[in-house]
Design an enzyme around this catalytic site. Sequence first.
Site, short mmCIF file in Angstrom:
data_model
loop_
_atom_site.label_atom_id
_atom_site.label_comp_id
_atom_site.label_asym_id
_atom_site.label_seq_id
_atom_site.Cartn_x
_atom_site.Cartn_y
_atom_site.Cartn_z
N LYS A 13 -48.30 22.75 -40.27
CA LYS A 13 -49.04 22.72 -41.53
C LYS A 13 -50.50 23.19 -41.41
CE LYS A 13 -50.36 17.82 -41.64
NZ LYS A 13 -49.98 17.50 -40.24
N ARG A 85 -50.86 10.68 -48.36
CA ARG A 85 -49.61 10.38 -47.67
C ARG A 85 -48.90 9.18 -48.28
NH1 ARG A 85 -50.58 11.07 -41.27
NH2 ARG A 85 -48.57 10.03 -41.21
N ARG A 124 -47.09 21.73 -24.93
CA ARG A 124 -48.55 21.76 -24.85
C ARG A 124 -49.08 21.14 -23.57
NH1 ARG A 124 -50.91 18.72 -29.90
NH2 ARG A 124 -50.01 20.14 -31.40
N ARG A 157 -51.18 15.35 -22.50
CA ARG A 157 -51.80 14.18 -23.13
C ARG A 157 -50.72 13.13 -23.38
NH1 ARG A 157 -54.86 15.79 -28.48
NH2 ARG A 157 -52.97 14.69 -29.01
N ARG A 168 -44.70 9.00 -33.40
CA ARG A 168 -45.56 9.59 -34.45
C ARG A 168 -44.71 10.20 -35.55
NH1 ARG A 168 -48.75 13.55 -30.82
NH2 ARG A 168 -49.38 14.60 -32.72
#
Length: 218
Positions: A13, A85, A124, A157, A168
């Site tokens: 997004k 949200r 990542r 991370r 999440r």
Amino acid sequence: MNIVLLGSPASGKGTQAEILSKKFNLFHLSTGDIARKLAETDPRIKEIINSGKLIPPEEITMHVLDFLENKKPDLRDILFEGFPRFISQYEALDNFLKSKGDDIDVVISLEVPMDVAIKRISARWMCSGCGEIFNTESKPPKSFGVCDKCSGTLVQRDDDKPEAIKTRFEYYLQNTKELIDYADVKGNLTKVNGDRPIEEIAKDLEEIVRKAKEDDQN
Ligand SMILES: [Zn+2]
């Protein structure tokens, strides 16, 4: 014309919001950016963000409306990324805009399956030396696990590990499902498949915004 762009972690997004806001000259409001800015001066907010939790909804609403009053007082042509949200936030924003003679024209939900989100995020890697970000899919380091720039060790991370992403992702679905259903009933929701090439998604979004713009002018 005001647009709300919703999407799970790794839905793309942020990228799409940038493309869209350039294309239509929209004011891009990212709640992630606002929260990070607040965290610079507020240790409590910093702690909430670092632990992967969300800032309480009413508090975020207040900061967003404050930000708008200061930075975008005409309230026209805004692209809201990652906000609202919750239904309560949606109503607060809608009422605020209506009090200034505007409203929310369209809500876009950019959707990807959880396994795609996990694959995207777990690609990542970050250099523990200089902070450079690599991506094993789109920007791989020349040799595995080693930074091209400073030869530092690449690490993942905690937030980007599959278990954390899953949490999440589920948190996002739980939280926004009600709002998505609500916008659907109101009739201003459009769902877009985010598991496609960036350009293809951008084209679809462009069409949606173009149409919303026409409707807004009529
Ligand atoms: Zn490095």
